[in-house]
Design an enzyme around this catalytic site. Structure first.
Site, PDB file in Angstrom:
ATOM      1  N   HIS A  65       0.868  -1.245   0.062  1.00 45.37           N
ATOM      2  CA  HIS A  65      -0.005  -0.084   0.145  1.00 45.37           C
ATOM      3  C   HIS A  65       0.856   1.292   0.079  1.00 45.37           C
ATOM      4  O   HIS A  65       1.491   1.538   1.154  1.00 45.37           O
ATOM      5  CB  HIS A  65      -0.901  -0.162   1.251  1.00 45.37           C
ATOM      6  CG  HIS A  65      -1.753   1.164   1.196  1.00 45.37           C
ATOM      7  ND1 HIS A  65      -3.247   1.094   0.739  1.00 45.37           N
ATOM      8  CD2 HIS A  65      -1.760   2.259   2.032  1.00 45.37           C
ATOM      9  CE1 HIS A  65      -3.921   2.321   1.039  1.00 45.37           C
ATOM     10  NE2 HIS A  65      -2.835   3.015   1.501  1.00 45.37           N
ATOM     11  N   HIS A  67       1.024   5.451  -1.887  1.00 46.11           N
ATOM     12  CA  HIS A  67       0.545   6.450  -2.690  1.00 46.11           C
ATOM     13  C   HIS A  67       1.614   7.312  -3.290  1.00 46.11           C
ATOM     14  O   HIS A  67       1.990   8.205  -2.712  1.00 46.11           O
ATOM     15  CB  HIS A  67      -0.486   7.546  -1.970  1.00 46.11           C
ATOM     16  CG  HIS A  67      -1.561   6.839  -1.245  1.00 46.11           C
ATOM     17  ND1 HIS A  67      -2.827   6.846  -1.513  1.00 46.11           N
ATOM     18  CD2 HIS A  67      -1.569   6.076  -0.174  1.00 46.11           C
ATOM     19  CE1 HIS A  67      -3.610   6.210  -0.782  1.00 46.11           C
ATOM     20  NE2 HIS A  67      -2.828   5.777   0.394  1.00 46.11           N
ATOM     21  N   GLU A 145      -8.271   4.065  -8.165  1.00 50.67           N
ATOM     22  CA  GLU A 145      -9.062   4.334  -6.862  1.00 50.67           C
ATOM     23  C   GLU A 145     -10.152   5.311  -7.144  1.00 50.67           C
ATOM     24  O   GLU A 145     -10.228   6.219  -7.936  1.00 50.67           O
ATOM     25  CB  GLU A 145      -8.242   5.329  -5.854  1.00 50.67           C
ATOM     26  CG  GLU A 145      -9.070   5.540  -4.566  1.00 50.67           C
ATOM     27  CD  GLU A 145      -7.954   5.948  -3.607  1.00 50.67           C
ATOM     28  OE1 GLU A 145      -7.781   5.494  -2.367  1.00 50.67           O
ATOM     29  OE2 GLU A 145      -7.637   7.368  -3.752  1.00 50.67           O
ATOM     30  N   SER A 149     -18.714  10.698  -2.217  1.00 49.19           N
ATOM     31  CA  SER A 149     -19.832  10.353  -1.629  1.00 49.19           C
ATOM     32  C   SER A 149     -21.066  11.036  -2.050  1.00 49.19           C
ATOM     33  O   SER A 149     -22.112  10.826  -1.453  1.00 49.19           O
ATOM     34  CB  SER A 149     -19.459  10.360   0.093  1.00 49.19           C
ATOM     35  OG  SER A 149     -19.049  11.903   0.308  1.00 49.19           O
ATOM     36  N   HIS A 183     -11.683   4.159  -1.888  1.00 56.05           N
ATOM     37  CA  HIS A 183     -10.988   4.953  -0.890  1.00 56.05           C
ATOM     38  C   HIS A 183     -11.427   4.545   0.445  1.00 56.05           C
ATOM     39  O   HIS A 183     -10.599   4.165   1.234  1.00 56.05           O
ATOM     40  CB  HIS A 183     -11.290   6.446  -1.256  1.00 56.05           C
ATOM     41  CG  HIS A 183     -10.523   7.173  -0.362  1.00 56.05           C
ATOM     42  ND1 HIS A 183     -11.236   7.905   0.772  1.00 56.05           N
ATOM     43  CD2 HIS A 183      -9.320   7.496  -0.275  1.00 56.05           C
ATOM     44  CE1 HIS A 183     -10.172   8.439   1.691  1.00 56.05           C
ATOM     45  NE2 HIS A 183      -9.104   8.520   1.021  1.00 56.05           N
ATOM     46  N   HIS A 210      -9.167   1.425   2.055  1.00 58.97           N
ATOM     47  CA  HIS A 210      -8.895   1.769   3.586  1.00 58.97           C
ATOM     48  C   HIS A 210     -10.219   1.709   4.497  1.00 58.97           C
ATOM     49  O   HIS A 210     -11.192   1.628   3.940  1.00 58.97           O
ATOM     50  CB  HIS A 210      -8.756   3.452   3.623  1.00 58.97           C
ATOM     51  CG  HIS A 210      -7.543   4.127   2.828  1.00 58.97           C
ATOM     52  ND1 HIS A 210      -7.812   4.550   1.645  1.00 58.97           N
ATOM     53  CD2 HIS A 210      -6.281   4.232   3.147  1.00 58.97           C
ATOM     54  CE1 HIS A 210      -6.527   4.878   0.883  1.00 58.97           C
ATOM     55  NE2 HIS A 210      -5.827   4.854   2.066  1.00 58.97           N
ATOM     56  N   GLU A 213      -9.505   3.375   9.992  1.00 56.77           N
ATOM     57  CA  GLU A 213      -8.076   4.143  10.043  1.00 56.77           C
ATOM     58  C   GLU A 213      -8.260   4.817  11.232  1.00 56.77           C
ATOM     59  O   GLU A 213      -7.053   5.035  12.052  1.00 56.77           O
ATOM     60  CB  GLU A 213      -7.980   4.979   8.946  1.00 56.77           C
ATOM     61  CG  GLU A 213      -6.683   5.575   8.846  1.00 56.77           C
ATOM     62  CD  GLU A 213      -5.853   6.144   7.795  1.00 56.77           C
ATOM     63  OE1 GLU A 213      -6.849   6.371   6.880  1.00 56.77           O
ATOM     64  OE2 GLU A 213      -4.967   6.730   7.716  1.00 56.77           O
ATOM     65  N   ASP A 311       1.963   3.270   3.069  1.00 53.05           N
ATOM     66  CA  ASP A 311       1.284   4.268   2.887  1.00 53.05           C
ATOM     67  C   ASP A 311       2.217   5.286   2.001  1.00 53.05           C
ATOM     68  O   ASP A 311       3.224   4.927   1.687  1.00 53.05           O
ATOM     69  CB  ASP A 311       0.636   5.126   3.945  1.00 53.05           C
ATOM     70  CG  ASP A 311      -0.709   5.168   4.035  1.00 53.05           C
ATOM     71  OD1 ASP A 311      -1.367   5.084   2.946  1.00 53.05           O
ATOM     72  OD2 ASP A 311      -1.196   5.499   5.064  1.00 53.05           O
TER      73      ASP A 311
END
Ligand code: BEZ
Ligand code: FE2
Length: 409
Positions: A65, A67, A145, A149, A183, A210, A213, A311
């Site tokens: 994982h 980015h 990704e 929402s 995401h 994810h 978290e 990450d």
């Protein structure tokens, strides 16, 4: 065929088998593994290359994982609080993305190779890291990704997602594998999740998200409470979460190579759901520490498969998995040091391969010959070797990917 011998071969198989004075014979895949003396008789026609005094030979590391598009961050983003960090990401996104040029991402990928990483799970928000990921010598599982929402944005976001995914499919190869990332439960509308997972199933793609978290995430998802209230009100004019954690998880049933990153706030029921789906938890301990999130309780995971990730540089100061494992030794202070070290090395190899759907991560017959070698500063007992490897390895000496020697310039 190539024959390497080393003082120690760490197979990183499920039993963490170690071979003292071991050897590995390989082409693009591993052909044989045994005591070097046995192999020397069996393959007497082959030249033997010795990795050196106190050498260790093991599978290449798998950073499940990362980015890369946030590689431009050094000191811009705020650490110490998850919501402050997330807000700083949103506020500085454009500037950081511009800083993460192709040259910068190329150099970060080279640095990862030097520190022993041979495969990555790259989470791509924009597709700006794609050409670097196509040309690197590393194996890349490239996760396009989806995020969003707001109901009125779903159609546009879905069209955009499909276009990005299509361009990854056009570039699919043995070491560039298209995959899908969702995401998080708080940032992706269930409709988008459903449609995107349909595509993942049709194309048999690895999927990652994810999950749990931060405390803010848990409070928001379960109770529509906590520090996410003002964030969602100000940024998205929302007062309630789009899903509950268990509803979110249940959408992923039937995905073969499935992983959830962080999970530090996951409760027993959620962990059970993750286990039932045969999914992997990806552990990013330094990111959790820097954003002041809870440390993953490794004792709660039962036999859920574990992988490791750094990450991005948005929540880390290094993309080296050796650095990550070293920090983990100091974070998980109640775990036995040698058992923890073995678990971390297994997660960073074997566990990553399961998460990403790769035939790698173990020195075993038939696995891809992705190998790294390096030397410890002194002799070591078998009992302590996993800890010694994590404490004393910064860079590797040799790297092979699918049997091909890689220049670490
Ligand atoms: C969204 O696009 O809905 C979103 C993005 C980041 C954090 C939370 C929500
Ligand atoms: Fe992440």
């Amino acid at each position: 065929m190539k024959f390497l011998k080393a003082d120690w071969v760490l197979t990183c198989d499920d039993e963490f088998s170690i071979i003292k004075d071991g050897g590995v014979v390989f082409e693009d895949k591993i052909v044989d593994i045994n005591c070097a003396s046995v192999l020397e008789e069996k393959y007497s026609n082959l030249d033997v290359e010795y990795c050196g005094k106190n050498s260790v030979l093991m599978p290449g590391l798998i950073n499940s994982h990362v980015h890369l598009e946030f590689s431009g961050n050094k000191t811009t983003l705020k650490y110490g609080n998850f919501l402050d960090w997330l807000t700083s990401v949103i506020e500085n996104r454009e500037e950081l993305i511009e800083k993460a040029t192709e040259d910068l991402i190329d150099s970060e990928l080279k640095a990862m190779l030097k520190t022993g990483t041979t495969s990555i799970g790259a989470i791509s928000s924009y597709g700006f890291d794609m050409s670097s990921c196509i040309k690197t010598d590393m194996n890349v599982v490239y996760f396009t990704e989806v995020i969003g929402s707001k109901p009125d944005m779903i159609d546009t976001l879905f069209v955009d997602f499909k276009a990005k995914l299509e361009s990854t499919k056009q570039n699919c190869s043995t070491n560039f594998i298209p995959a899908i990332a969702i995401h998080s439960p708080y940032s992706v509308h269930p409709f988008l999740i459903r449609e995107v997972l349909k595509i993942a199933k049709e194309n048999d793609m690895p999927v990652s998200a994810h999950f749990q978290e931060s405390k803010s995430e848990n409070d928001w998802l379960n109770y529509n409470k906590g520090s996410f209230i003002s964030f969602f009100k100000n940024f998205l004019q929302q007062t309630t979460a789009v899903t509950k954690p268990n509803e979110f998880l249940s959408q992923f049933k039937g995905i073969e190579n499935l992983s959830f990153t962080h999970c530090v706030e996951a409760n027993a029921k959620e962990l059970e759901q993750i286990k039932d789906m045969n999914a992997t938890i990806i552990h990013c301990p330094k990111s959790n520490r820097l954003l002041n999130n809870t440390s993953l309780n490794l004792n709660y995971l039962d036999d859920i498969s574990l992988a490791m990730g750094t990450d991005g540089l948005s929540s880390n100061n290094s993309l080296s998995l050796f650095d990550e494992m070293q920090s983990a030794l100091f974070i998980h202070r109640t775990n036995d040091i040698n058992d923890l070290s073995k678990r971390l090395l297994t997660a960073s190899t074997n566990g990553g391969a399961k998460a990403l759907g790769l035939n790698k991560g173990q020195v075993a017959k038939g696995k891809d010959a992705d190998l790294i070698s390096f030397s410890l500063p002194d002799t070591c007992s078998e009992e302590d070797i996993a800890t010694a490897v994590i404490l004393h390895t910064k860079q590797v000496d040799k790297t092979y990917i699918q049997g091909k020697h890689i220049e670490l310039s």
